[in-house]
Design a protein around this motif. Structure first.
Motif, PDB file in Angstrom:
ATOM      1  N   HIS A 136       0.781  -1.324   0.072  1.00  0.00           N
ATOM      2  CA  HIS A 136       0.001  -0.018   0.116  1.00  0.00           C
ATOM      3  C   HIS A 136       0.703   1.473  -0.170  1.00  0.00           C
ATOM      4  N   GLU A 137       1.971   1.185   0.747  1.00  0.00           N
ATOM      5  CA  GLU A 137       2.923   2.239   0.813  1.00  0.00           C
ATOM      6  C   GLU A 137       3.433   2.499  -0.874  1.00  0.00           C
ATOM      7  N   GLY A 140       1.233   4.672  -3.008  1.00  0.00           N
ATOM      8  CA  GLY A 140       0.575   5.910  -2.533  1.00  0.00           C
ATOM      9  C   GLY A 140      -0.230   6.196  -1.335  1.00  0.00           C
ATOM     10  N   PHE A 141      -0.499   5.036  -0.841  1.00  0.00           N
ATOM     11  CA  PHE A 141      -1.483   5.083   0.332  1.00  0.00           C
ATOM     12  C   PHE A 141      -0.550   5.725   1.476  1.00  0.00           C
ATOM     13  N   ARG A 142      -1.329   6.351   2.515  1.00  0.00           N
ATOM     14  CA  ARG A 142      -0.638   6.851   3.647  1.00  0.00           C
ATOM     15  C   ARG A 142      -1.340   6.381   4.879  1.00  0.00           C
ATOM     16  N   HIS A 143      -0.354   6.220   5.711  1.00  0.00           N
ATOM     17  CA  HIS A 143      -0.811   5.692   7.270  1.00  0.00           C
ATOM     18  C   HIS A 143      -2.003   6.804   8.026  1.00  0.00           C
ATOM     19  N   SER A 144      -2.996   6.230   8.437  1.00  0.00           N
ATOM     20  CA  SER A 144      -3.894   6.971   8.951  1.00  0.00           C
ATOM     21  C   SER A 144      -4.419   6.585  10.453  1.00  0.00           C
ATOM     22  N   MET A 163      -4.775   2.625   6.472  1.00  0.00           N
ATOM     23  CA  MET A 163      -3.901   3.543   5.393  1.00  0.00           C
ATOM     24  C   MET A 163      -5.061   4.075   4.477  1.00  0.00           C
ATOM     25  N   LEU A 165      -5.800   6.200   0.731  1.00  0.00           N
ATOM     26  CA  LEU A 165      -5.495   6.672  -0.624  1.00  0.00           C
ATOM     27  C   LEU A 165      -6.483   7.870  -1.155  1.00  0.00           C
TER      28      LEU A 165
END
Length: 191
Positions: A136-137, A140-144, A163, A165
């Motif tokens: 996922h990183e 382009g996914f970010r940790h949320s 995560m 996007l």
């Protein structure tokens, strides 16, 4: 994986989808289910998502399904209608060969085309070295967020990582009235 095809899942894929998921439930920690669902239940899940217009994809090579991915509702309340949750599972013999990446790229594009605004990954056993977290990183996914000790499986406590996007402008733009989620909300499409 250059000759791996990504296509919409069909009922003919259910035996293999059920087998792949059973392995993930039995041996892995990505799913918090403790008993693998049978083929009929997996069929109900596929039909429900397809009926709602959500993407459900398989990766196939030489006639064999190597993995699958789908996006479904994140939560049932109508204000969440622009958010989908992704799931991706790869057959044991195909892990590490880029199948998950191909599936997720296609799933992201399908969700974007439908007009969704956010994809949420809810990753079981989401430690920093998790294959799913790294995938996922890379996309382009970010940790949320993280829910510590939220699952108990295989004799240990597991953290759940969230995560996300953004798609189609995310929260920076108003909803698209022609998007799938808006048309469903207005009752123009059956759920």
């Amino acid at each position: 994986m250059s000759n791996t095809a990504i296509r919409a899942a069909t009922a003919a894929d259910l035996d293999r989808i059920t087998e792949i998921y059973a392995d993930a439930v039995t041996h892995g920690t990505a799913s918090y289910e403790l008993e693998p669902p049978n083929r009929a239940e997996m069929g109900n899940r596929l039909e429900s998502l397809a009926a709602g217009g959500f993407p459900y994809l398989v990766a196939e090579k030489d006639g064999t399904v190597l993995g699958y991915a789908y996006a479904g509702p994140f939560r049932p309340r109508p204000a969440y209608r622009f958010v989908v949750e992704d799931s991706v599972y790869v057959a044991p013999e195909a892990k590490g060969q880029g199948v998950g990446f191909l599936l997720m790229k296609a799933l992201i594009e399908a969700a974007r085309a439908a007009g969704f605004r956010q994809i949420i990954a809810v990753i079981g056993d989401g430690h920093a070295d998790s294959v799913s977290v790294r995938l996922h990183e890379k996309l382009g996914f970010r940790h949320s967020g993280r829910l510590e000790g939220s699952g108990y499986k295989h004799g240990r406590w597991l953290d759940t990582v969230f995560m996300q996007l953004p798609l189609n402008g995310g929260a920076a733009l108003p909803p698209d009235p022609d998007s799938l989620p808006e048309r469903k909300f207005r009752g123009e499409l059956k759920n």
